[in-house]
Design an enzyme around this catalytic site. Sequence first.
Site, mmCIF file in Angstrom:
data_model
loop_
_atom_site.group_PDB
_atom_site.id
_atom_site.type_symbol
_atom_site.label_atom_id
_atom_site.label_comp_id
_atom_site.label_asym_id
_atom_site.label_seq_id
_atom_site.Cartn_x
_atom_site.Cartn_y
_atom_site.Cartn_z
ATOM 1 N N LYS A 11 -11.647 -3.446 -4.602
ATOM 2 C CA LYS A 11 -13.112 -3.431 -4.761
ATOM 3 C C LYS A 11 -13.564 -4.247 -5.980
ATOM 4 O O LYS A 11 -12.743 -4.592 -6.856
ATOM 5 C CB LYS A 11 -13.571 -1.976 -4.865
ATOM 6 C CG LYS A 11 -13.347 -1.167 -3.581
ATOM 7 C CD LYS A 11 -13.946 0.233 -3.717
ATOM 8 C CE LYS A 11 -13.777 1.039 -2.450
ATOM 9 N NZ LYS A 11 -14.425 2.383 -2.574
ATOM 10 N N TYR A 51 -19.673 0.425 6.043
ATOM 11 C CA TYR A 51 -19.809 1.826 5.634
ATOM 12 C C TYR A 51 -20.836 2.582 6.481
ATOM 13 O O TYR A 51 -21.407 3.573 6.002
ATOM 14 C CB TYR A 51 -20.181 1.899 4.152
ATOM 15 C CG TYR A 51 -18.992 1.712 3.222
ATOM 16 C CD1 TYR A 51 -17.930 2.617 3.223
ATOM 17 C CD2 TYR A 51 -18.946 0.655 2.320
ATOM 18 C CE1 TYR A 51 -16.850 2.454 2.361
ATOM 19 C CE2 TYR A 51 -17.862 0.485 1.457
ATOM 20 C CZ TYR A 51 -16.826 1.398 1.486
ATOM 21 O OH TYR A 51 -15.752 1.253 0.638
ATOM 22 N N ASN A 114 -14.158 3.030 -7.687
ATOM 23 C CA ASN A 114 -12.808 3.585 -7.576
ATOM 24 C C ASN A 114 -11.752 2.596 -7.064
ATOM 25 O O ASN A 114 -10.731 2.981 -6.499
ATOM 26 C CB ASN A 114 -12.831 4.886 -6.757
ATOM 27 C CG ASN A 114 -13.299 4.669 -5.345
ATOM 28 O OD1 ASN A 114 -13.631 3.546 -4.958
ATOM 29 N ND2 ASN A 114 -13.330 5.728 -4.566
ATOM 30 N N HIS A 117 -10.098 0.640 -1.363
ATOM 31 C CA HIS A 117 -10.430 1.316 -0.103
ATOM 32 C C HIS A 117 -9.187 1.320 0.774
ATOM 33 O O HIS A 117 -8.408 0.360 0.745
ATOM 34 C CB HIS A 117 -11.549 0.557 0.635
ATOM 35 C CG HIS A 117 -11.696 0.999 2.062
ATOM 36 N ND1 HIS A 117 -12.442 2.096 2.420
ATOM 37 C CD2 HIS A 117 -11.120 0.533 3.210
ATOM 38 C CE1 HIS A 117 -12.342 2.272 3.742
ATOM 39 N NE2 HIS A 117 -11.542 1.335 4.241
ATOM 40 N N GLU A 128 -11.605 -1.468 11.208
ATOM 41 C CA GLU A 128 -11.786 -2.162 9.927
ATOM 42 C C GLU A 128 -11.011 -3.482 9.889
ATOM 43 O O GLU A 128 -11.510 -4.475 9.358
ATOM 44 C CB GLU A 128 -11.374 -1.224 8.784
ATOM 45 C CG GLU A 128 -12.325 -0.037 8.678
ATOM 46 C CD GLU A 128 -11.885 1.023 7.676
ATOM 47 O OE1 GLU A 128 -10.816 0.866 7.047
ATOM 48 O OE2 GLU A 128 -12.629 2.010 7.515
HETATM 49 P P1 IDP Z 1 -12.645 7.168 0.472
HETATM 50 O O1 IDP Z 1 -12.928 5.758 -0.029
HETATM 51 O O2 IDP Z 1 -11.700 7.921 -0.448
HETATM 52 O O3 IDP Z 1 -12.205 7.208 1.922
HETATM 53 P P2 IDP Z 1 -15.304 8.075 1.285
HETATM 54 O O4 IDP Z 1 -15.753 9.510 1.294
HETATM 55 O O5 IDP Z 1 -15.083 7.412 2.625
HETATM 56 O O6 IDP Z 1 -14.019 7.980 0.356
HETATM 57 O O7 IDP Z 1 -16.421 7.268 0.485
HETATM 58 C C1 IDP Z 1 -16.484 5.873 0.528
HETATM 59 C C2 IDP Z 1 -16.747 5.340 -0.869
HETATM 60 O O8 IDP Z 1 -18.052 5.737 -1.284
HETATM 61 C C3 IDP Z 1 -15.822 5.899 -1.967
HETATM 62 O O9 IDP Z 1 -14.583 5.247 -2.021
HETATM 63 C C4 IDP Z 1 -16.656 5.688 -3.217
HETATM 64 O O10 IDP Z 1 -16.607 4.320 -3.658
HETATM 65 C C5 IDP Z 1 -18.063 6.001 -2.687
HETATM 66 N N1 IDP Z 1 -18.429 7.409 -2.895
HETATM 67 C C6 IDP Z 1 -18.019 8.483 -2.177
HETATM 68 N N2 IDP Z 1 -18.574 9.624 -2.615
HETATM 69 C C7 IDP Z 1 -19.373 9.259 -3.639
HETATM 70 C C8 IDP Z 1 -20.229 9.999 -4.522
HETATM 71 O O11 IDP Z 1 -20.374 11.229 -4.433
HETATM 72 N N3 IDP Z 1 -20.879 9.274 -5.474
HETATM 73 C C9 IDP Z 1 -20.754 7.924 -5.590
HETATM 74 N N4 IDP Z 1 -19.970 7.191 -4.766
HETATM 75 C C10 IDP Z 1 -19.280 7.849 -3.817
#
Ligand code: IDP
Length: 142
Positions: A11, A51, A114, A117, A128
């Site tokens: 990312k 997304y 984070n 992905h 994807e």
């Molecule tokens: P994942 O990437 O671990 O599969 P997902 O729930 O699919 O997690 O969420 C997609 C992305 O959205 C996350 O990797 C993160 O970058 C962002 N995200 C998820 N939950 C939050 C939140 O509560 N606050 C801000 N960003 C979030």
Amino acid sequence: MTIEKTFSIVKPDAVKRNLIGAIYQRFENAGLKIVASKMVHLDATKAQGFYAEHEEKPFFNELVEFMTSGPVMVQVLEGENAIYSYRELMGKTNPEDAACGTIRSDFALSMRYNSVHGSDSPESAAREIAYFFTEDEICPRD
Ligand code: IDP
């Protein structure tokens, strides 16, 4: 032994901090082979489509803003149980909950920023991979 392909993104937060090589090293150390890879700068439409399942979430707009804030590396990883094993290698979404030694524990800045992905199921992986790569961009490896 099930050889699978999974989809991965390094990312914008990680690309900006010059962590592409360090993160690719984690893939290879874990036995995941890179079978396709490219750098792209997503526009809002591409990020929103990627997304789409999170459209109703409160963090959706900020997620799209983040994912379009700079270039990303997109790649297809191949290996034994690649989908699950890459999710384990990444660690939990929130780096505070991610196990020690995982990519997110070591590199992520926050729940949003984070660093990586990874597909969460065979269906997501197929969707994807096809969202970013044509069949002929994926190189068979030994
Ligand atoms: P994942 O990437 O671990 O599969 P997902 O729930 O699919 O997690 O969420 C997609 C992305 O959205 C996350 O990797 C993160 O970058 C962002 N995200 C998820 N939950 C939050 C939140 O509560 N606050 C801000 N960003 C979030």
